[in-house]
Design an enzyme around this catalytic site. Structure first.
Site, PDB file in Angstrom:
ATOM      1  N   ASP A  27       0.815  -1.227   0.000  1.00 57.67           N
ATOM      2  CA  ASP A  27       0.000   0.000   0.000  1.00 57.67           C
ATOM      3  C   ASP A  27       0.842   1.268   0.000  1.00 57.67           C
ATOM      4  OD1 ASP A  27      -2.293  -1.666   0.249  1.00 57.67           O
ATOM      5  OD2 ASP A  27      -1.920  -1.812   2.398  1.00 57.67           O
ATOM      6  N   GLY A  81       1.650   2.967  -2.658  1.00 57.03           N
ATOM      7  CA  GLY A  81       1.245   3.879  -3.743  1.00 57.03           C
ATOM      8  C   GLY A  81       1.918   3.514  -5.053  1.00 57.03           C
ATOM      9  N   LYS A  82       2.260   2.250  -5.206  1.00 61.14           N
ATOM     10  CA  LYS A  82       2.934   1.798  -6.441  1.00 61.14           C
ATOM     11  C   LYS A  82       2.067   2.070  -7.667  1.00 61.14           C
ATOM     12  CE  LYS A  82       3.150  -2.316  -4.583  1.00 61.14           C
ATOM     13  NZ  LYS A  82       2.807  -2.062  -3.179  1.00 61.14           N
ATOM     14  N   ALA A 135      -3.905  -7.765  -3.907  1.00 61.73           N
ATOM     15  CA  ALA A 135      -3.347  -6.433  -4.122  1.00 61.73           C
ATOM     16  C   ALA A 135      -4.459  -5.454  -4.456  1.00 61.73           C
ATOM     17  CB  ALA A 135      -2.357  -6.482  -5.276  1.00 61.73           C
ATOM     18  N   GLY A 136      -4.201  -4.203  -4.200  1.00 63.67           N
ATOM     19  CA  GLY A 136      -5.194  -3.197  -4.574  1.00 63.67           C
ATOM     20  C   GLY A 136      -4.531  -1.865  -4.809  1.00 63.67           C
ATOM     21  N   HIS A 137      -4.744  -1.319  -5.981  1.00 64.58           N
ATOM     22  CA  HIS A 137      -4.252   0.023  -6.270  1.00 64.58           C
ATOM     23  C   HIS A 137      -5.479   0.888  -6.504  1.00 64.58           C
ATOM     24  CE1 HIS A 137      -0.336  -1.566  -7.035  1.00 64.58           C
ATOM     25  NE2 HIS A 137      -0.571  -2.011  -8.235  1.00 64.58           N
ATOM     26  N   GLN A 176       2.096  -5.885  -3.265  1.00 66.24           N
ATOM     27  CA  GLN A 176       2.431  -5.954  -1.833  1.00 66.24           C
ATOM     28  C   GLN A 176       3.769  -5.232  -1.585  1.00 66.24           C
ATOM     29  OE1 GLN A 176       1.431  -9.338  -3.204  1.00 66.24           O
ATOM     30  NE2 GLN A 176      -0.597  -8.527  -2.874  1.00 66.24           N
ATOM     31  N   THR A 197       2.851 -12.446   2.853  1.00 69.26           N
ATOM     32  CA  THR A 197       2.035 -13.034   1.800  1.00 69.26           C
ATOM     33  C   THR A 197       2.788 -14.239   1.247  1.00 69.26           C
ATOM     34  OG1 THR A 197       0.638 -12.551  -0.111  1.00 69.26           O
ATOM     35  CG2 THR A 197       2.846 -11.532  -0.096  1.00 69.26           C
ATOM     36  N   THR A 217      -8.670  -3.480  -1.083  1.00 75.36           N
ATOM     37  CA  THR A 217      -9.221  -4.815  -1.332  1.00 75.36           C
ATOM     38  C   THR A 217     -10.232  -5.238  -0.278  1.00 75.36           C
ATOM     39  OG1 THR A 217      -7.185  -5.394  -2.436  1.00 75.36           O
ATOM     40  CG2 THR A 217      -8.555  -7.228  -1.725  1.00 75.36           C
ATOM     41  N   ARG A 225     -10.289  -2.861   5.144  1.00 73.79           N
ATOM     42  CA  ARG A 225      -9.815  -2.861   6.531  1.00 73.79           C
ATOM     43  C   ARG A 225      -9.032  -1.588   6.834  1.00 73.79           C
ATOM     44  NH1 ARG A 225      -6.573  -8.391   7.185  1.00 73.79           N
ATOM     45  NH2 ARG A 225      -6.012  -7.869   5.044  1.00 73.79           N
ATOM     46  N   LEU A 259       3.650  12.589   1.149  1.00 73.96           N
ATOM     47  CA  LEU A 259       4.347  13.548   2.019  1.00 73.96           C
ATOM     48  C   LEU A 259       3.347  14.514   2.652  1.00 73.96           C
ATOM     49  CD1 LEU A 259       7.160  14.635   2.944  1.00 73.96           C
ATOM     50  CD2 LEU A 259       6.969  16.284   1.082  1.00 73.96           C
ATOM     51  N   ASP A 260       2.329  14.901   1.897  1.00 72.59           N
ATOM     52  CA  ASP A 260       1.348  15.894   2.365  1.00 72.59           C
ATOM     53  C   ASP A 260       0.587  15.438   3.602  1.00 72.59           C
ATOM     54  OD1 ASP A 260       0.401  14.085   0.207  1.00 72.59           O
ATOM     55  OD2 ASP A 260      -1.562  14.862   0.819  1.00 72.59           O
TER      56      ASP A 260
HETATM   57  P1  IMP Z   1      -2.668 -12.756   1.780  1.00 68.24           P
HETATM   58  O1  IMP Z   1      -1.736 -12.191   0.760  1.00 68.24           O
HETATM   59  O2  IMP Z   1      -4.107 -12.478   1.496  1.00 68.24           O
HETATM   60  O3  IMP Z   1      -2.387 -14.211   2.053  1.00 68.24           O
HETATM   61  O4  IMP Z   1      -2.371 -12.007   3.172  1.00 68.24           O
HETATM   62  C1  IMP Z   1      -1.144 -12.126   3.864  1.00 68.24           C
HETATM   63  C2  IMP Z   1      -0.745 -10.792   4.483  1.00 68.24           C
HETATM   64  O5  IMP Z   1      -0.389  -9.884   3.448  1.00 68.24           O
HETATM   65  C3  IMP Z   1      -1.859 -10.116   5.280  1.00 68.24           C
HETATM   66  O6  IMP Z   1      -1.265  -9.415   6.360  1.00 68.24           O
HETATM   67  C4  IMP Z   1      -2.442  -9.134   4.296  1.00 68.24           C
HETATM   68  O7  IMP Z   1      -3.080  -8.059   4.935  1.00 68.24           O
HETATM   69  C5  IMP Z   1      -1.184  -8.700   3.568  1.00 68.24           C
HETATM   70  N1  IMP Z   1      -1.439  -8.214   2.218  1.00 68.24           N
HETATM   71  C6  IMP Z   1      -1.751  -8.953   1.127  1.00 68.24           C
HETATM   72  N2  IMP Z   1      -1.905  -8.160   0.052  1.00 68.24           N
HETATM   73  C7  IMP Z   1      -1.677  -6.907   0.467  1.00 68.24           C
HETATM   74  C8  IMP Z   1      -1.639  -5.649  -0.206  1.00 68.24           C
HETATM   75  O8  IMP Z   1      -1.851  -5.519  -1.415  1.00 68.24           O
HETATM   76  N3  IMP Z   1      -1.346  -4.567   0.583  1.00 68.24           N
HETATM   77  C9  IMP Z   1      -1.058  -4.693   1.897  1.00 68.24           C
HETATM   78  N4  IMP Z   1      -1.075  -5.835   2.557  1.00 68.24           N
HETATM   79  C10 IMP Z   1      -1.372  -6.943   1.845  1.00 68.24           C
END
Ligand code: IMP
Length: 426
Positions: free
Chosen positions: A12, A14-15, A38-40, A223, A238, A299, A302, A331-332
């Site tokens: 997370d 900011g890629k 992953a989530g961008h 990640q 992960t 994603t 949380r 930074l902001d």
């Molecule tokens: P998993 O990848 O769903 O198996 O989760 C394993 C760990 O990696 C957990 O702590 C997740 O919250 C974290 N995680 C997985 N993908 C991301 C991501 O894209 N950003 C931040 N944390 C992640």
């Protein structure tokens, strides 16, 4: 040659925004590990896009986007995501899926959720990532090439599915019935066959050809390095190689094909899920970062755990990845603070250390207090010289502590809210 973008904290960072702003200089953008965990979030004008599996180059019309062999794909998540961009017809020729990528099936997700109910939960995204990579390593997984061949090999694929699900059922890991688990997997494979087949190809050869033609390739990590299966805060990691080394295994390129590595880090730290996070601040500072930085998972939604910048973790990650340069994000979010605490060492087993131990949960941070730039703002600033003096001093101190130059500084969520320093082309 290929350039690489990699997260150097706990994800997370900011890629997605950086890939999005750099994409115009590249012909191919490649995801090489992870899945829809992953989530961008990318903001373009008044539109927000949530990307999970599709590389961030999708928003740049000339870019070809590749989901590499190292990625694990949940078909319905990918199909849903493709709809944001006009669906199959609009994406043909712009999106390719490796025939060697592994497929996440419904029982992987159920298993992930069931493991998370145990006492030693990791805090996963429950997307089935770990169980799918488990099957890959155990050499019993299904790949995208199996999806493409599904009608022709239906019987043998179903027999493999039944075998796997039966074993899992015997260990009491799954609540749903064997029939239900097999049937939902078959349905998933059927819709994957119908919709995704035209996109499935040998992306390794595609990338080799692109390279031979002098095309520019950007590899996009998911990640962050502290979540790496080997070098992260195991077992709270992960299930893939998130560091630069994973980019070759997950794409088919060779180490000598990688020209440069750009590390992405936030001006502070966050993490989702369980596991050690030395600078976590459960008080006002953490709450402020969470609120101002909108630190909620793309994603899972949380709330992210927040805290100050950890220079030891960042330096460790930069060394693991061989970062040439860094992009400093958000930074902001630090605007308005009188002072900012940065972790410069750990207290560990009764002494002060300057490295990341394998049992990071036993380390407590030692901070250096830097002056903030309260009363001034960095929001939206596009030139380095226009930054508040103390913001420049903060950046200079991070560079010194981490040992890598900061080439880009993000001062807001918009594509345009960014400062380029030195030679920005990585
Ligand atoms: P998993 O990848 O769903 O198996 O989760 C394993 C760990 O990696 C957990 O702590 C997740 O919250 C974290 N995680 C997985 N993908 C991301 C991501 O894209 N950003 C931040 N944390 C992640």
């Amino acid at each position: 040659m290929a350039d690489l973008i990699v997260g150097i904290q706990w994800g997370d960072e900011g890629k997605g925004k950086i890939v999005d702003v750099l994409a115009k200089d590249y012909d191919y953008i490649v995801r090489y590990q992870g899945g829809h965990n992953a989530g961008h979030t990318i903001v373009v004008g008044d539109k927000k896009y949530a990307l999970h599996l599709i590389p961030s180059g999708i928003l740049t019309s000339h870019c070809i986007n590749i989901i590499g062999n190292g990625v694990v794909i949940e078909p319905s998540a990918l199909i849903e995501e493709m709809r944001q961009f006009g669906g199959e017809q609009a994406l043909l020729g712009r999106l390719f899926i490796s025939d060697r990528a592994h497929i996440i099936l419904p029982f992987h997700q159920e298993l992930d959720s069931s493991l998370e109910r145990a006492a030693n939960a990791i805090g996963t995204t429950k997307k089935g990532i770990g169980p799918c990579y488990t099957d890959k390593i155990a050499r019993i997984g299904l790949r995208a090439c199996d999806v493409r061949n599904f009608p022709a090999q239906r019987e043998s694929i179903i027999a493999r599915l039944q075998e796997r699900v039966r074993t899992l059922k015997e260990s009491n890991m799954l609540d749903s019935s064997l029939e239900e688990l097999v049937q939902t997997s078959i349905s998933s494979l059927e819709s994957a066959y119908t919709i995704l087949s035209p996109f499935i190809t040998d992306t390794t050869s595609l990338l080799w050809e692109a390279q031979a033609q002098g095309k520019r390739i950007l590899l996009e990590g998911a990640q962050g390095s502290m979540l790496d299966i080997d070098h992260g805060t195991y077992p709270f990691v992960t299930s893939s190689t998130t560091i630069a080394a994973g980019s070759c295994a997950g794409s088919g390129l060779a180490p000598r094909d990688i020209a440069s590595v750009l590390g992405i880090m936030k001006a502070y730290c966050t993490r989702v899920g369980h596991g050690p996070f030395p600078t976590e601040d459960g008080k006002e500072f953490g709450a402020l970062l969470c609120e101002k930085g909108a630190e909620f998972g793309t994603t899972t939604g949380r709330k992210r755990r927040c805290g100050g910048f950890d220079a030891l973790a960042a330096r460790y990650a930069c060394r693991l990845n061989g970062c040439d340069k860094i992009a400093l994000m958000k930074l902001d979010v630090l605007d308005g603070l009188e002072e900012i605490a940065v972790c410069v060492a750990y207290q560990y087993q009764g002494r002060k250390i300057a490295y990341v131990p394998s049992d990071l949960e036993n380390a407590t941070p030692i901070y250096e207090i830097l002056p903030g730039w309260a009363g001034e703002s960095s929001k939206g600033i596009k030139s380095y010289d226009a930054l508040p003096t103390n913001a420049k001093a903060y950046i200079a101190r991070l560079e010194e502590l981490v040992g890598v130059k900061i080439a880009m500084i993000s001062t807001g969520a918009e594509r345009s809210e960014i400062i380029y320093r030195y030679d920005c082309a990585i």
